[in-house]
Design an enzyme around this catalytic site. Structure first.
Site, mmCIF file in Angstrom:
data_model
loop_
_atom_site.group_PDB
_atom_site.id
_atom_site.type_symbol
_atom_site.label_atom_id
_atom_site.label_comp_id
_atom_site.label_asym_id
_atom_site.label_seq_id
_atom_site.Cartn_x
_atom_site.Cartn_y
_atom_site.Cartn_z
ATOM 1 N N HIS A 160 82.862 82.632 -57.576
ATOM 2 C CA HIS A 160 81.402 82.645 -57.711
ATOM 3 C C HIS A 160 80.795 81.302 -58.111
ATOM 4 C CE1 HIS A 160 78.012 85.834 -58.164
ATOM 5 N NE2 HIS A 160 77.742 84.886 -57.278
ATOM 6 N N CYS A 175 76.416 85.833 -63.889
ATOM 7 C CA CYS A 175 77.720 85.335 -63.443
ATOM 8 C C CYS A 175 77.833 83.829 -63.237
ATOM 9 C CB CYS A 175 78.101 86.007 -62.119
ATOM 10 S SG CYS A 175 78.247 87.780 -62.188
#
Length: 492
Positions: A138, A77
């Protein structure tokens, strides 16, 4: 004062962008970037799935253009998202690895995307675009790293992955808070209801589009699903309805979401001026049993997510803009998420600031199907954290003869390091190592690998072109502060 000083420096850095782009607002295209989480190459019908029903993505492909060699820059991610925001390899901007979190940022981390980096949102914001992020960020959960400090007018979503729920993390003893749903810089729900995220995100994104239809806008829409848990989440309307358990339910709800959004763009009369791209942050984790698709499919590509395999780096990608993107077409040229920042900047009428290195390219000729358009990449690099593992040029992908790190897609600890060479166009499953019969290709790719080491680094060798990660000196968890506002309730 620090924030004011930072804003002043950012404005100076972006000044060339402002000065160069004076296009009439009516001619500037809108941009919507849908970024699924852990969705595999073979998880949707336009890319070969016979298990999941994705009629709206089928429609998007019929009316738009699919990309079969569209790549991310990491199998996980955080570094993947850093590249889409900055137009750079994660190694260049310091977002590939840190001493506290590893490759993926965890809650209550002091690290994040450096505030001095220029994001795709900041570039477009300075071109008078309204900017919003609905979904998973994120890239840092401390205030100076949040989307509202990185070029987004509005943020509605979670600051990290859906599996990062309340716990004491054994790595450093930190207490992670309940998974926070945030609006701008305020936690409005904790723990958030993960079952409702896809529906809730879609409703909020569509409300924002309707509010900004009269001005150029950029919507970054990083969906939470299928996500990082073994059993993804979905709303009541989709739970238990697919033929592939929770994974299939989540994908079929994602398909519903994009269908609703495309319909809205048509109904608002802005479809022909809105460029939409639908892709994923990396390939699916997949199960060891190739017949068990309950954690996704990267077929017919080789390998799983979280590695440097084709199954991790090549992601299903569809672009759509009626009247601009040629309908029912396919692009087989290499393109990457790093290309979106320079491409969107060019389409918005501006040039990139000259004070820093970008790794992406303007790929508008590929997106809009110009005759004989070719990939701009002479070399593309596959890093696992700080280790350069493979290099691609043209159809050739070479894995370097290195000591295996955990999760290498081809090597294990008992193997002697060797060179692998695959033609990833003809040998899509990477089944035939042709290194011995193509020494000239090995020599060329070895030179390219050394160039990457000099610029972006490799293990203990720093790169000359690397920039620092951001670091906060005052770390605190994102916790519920105020009751949810009426406008943020489900279904609003």
């Amino acid at each position: 004062m620090r924030l004011i000083a930072h804003l002043a420096m950012t404005m100076l850095a972006i000044a060339p962008v402002i000065a160069s782009g004076q296009a009439n607002a009516a001619t500037k295209p809108n941009f919507i970037l849908v970024y699924c989480d852990n969705l595999g190459y073979g998880d949707i019908e336009p890319f070969g799935s016979t298990l999941h029903r994705t009629p709206n993505l089928n429609r998007m492909a019929r009316e738009g253009r699919t990309f079969t060699h569209f790549c991310v820059t990491a199998g996980v991610c955080t570094p993947s998202r850093a590249s889409i925001m900055t137009g750079c390899y994660a190694q260049r901007v310091g977002m590939h690895l840190n001493d506290r979190d590893g490759a993926v940022l965890r809650p209550v981390s002091p690290y994040g995307l450096h505030p001095d980096e220029i994001t795709i949102a900041e570039v477009l914001q300075q071109q008078d675009y309204a900017t919003a992020l609905v979904g998973k960020w994120h890239l840092g959960d401390q205030p100076e790293f949040l989307p509202t400090r990185q070029g987004f007018d509005w943020f509605f979503g979670v600051p990290y992955s859906d599996d990062m729920t309340e716990r004491v993390w054994k790595q450093d003893g930190s207490h992670w808070p309940p998974l926070p749903l945030m609006e701008n810089e305020t936690v409005i729900e904790a723990p958030c209801n993960r079952d409702g995220l896809t529906k809730r995100y879609t409703e909020q994104a569509m409300r924002w589009i309707a509010e900004h239809k009269e001005e150029p806008f950029f919507l970054y829409f990083p969906q939470a699903m299928p996500g990082s848990t073994k059993t993804p989440f979905s709303s009541d309307a989709f739970r238990g309805k697919s033929r592939n358990g929770p994974w299939g339910d989540a994908i079929e709800e994602l398909d519903w979401s994009i269908g609703e959004m495309l319909d809205q763009l048509v109904e608002l009369g802005i479809a022909e001026n809105t460029f939409v791209i639908w892709t994923s942050d990396n390939g699916a984790p997949i199960n060891r049993d190739p017949d068990d698709l309950s954690r996704g499919s990267n077929l017919p590509l080789h390998g799983r997510g979280y590695t440097t395999s084709e199954g991790a780096f090549r992601v299903p990608t569809i672009v759509w803009q009626p009247g601009k993107v040629p309908a029912g077409t396919q692009c087989d040229e290499l393109a990457t998420t790093m290309d979106l920042l320079p491409t969107f900047a060019k389409l918005a009428g501006c040039e990139l600031p000259p004070d820093r290195q970008f790794d992406g390219h303007d790929i508008a000729p590929l997106l809009f199907g110009e005759s004989n358009a070719k990939t701009p990449y002479h070399a593309f690099y596959y890093y696992h954290q700080d280790q350069l593992q493979a290099v691609r040029s043209g159809p050739w992908k070479m894995f370097l003869p290195i000591d295996a790190s955990p999760g290498h897609p081809h090597f294990n600890a008992s193997q002697k390091p060797t060179t692998l060479l695959f033609n990833v166009v003809d040998d899509i499953a990477c089944q035939h190592n042709v290194a011995e019969t193509h020494p000239e290709i090995i020599a060329q790719l070895t030179v390219l690998a050394e160039q990457a080491r000099q610029d972006l680094g490799d293990k203990d060798q720093p790169g000359q072109g690397q920039r620092p990660i951001g670091r906060s000196t005052d770390v605190s968890p994102r916790r519920l502060e105020t009751p949810p506002s009426k406008s943020s309730q489900p279904g609003s």
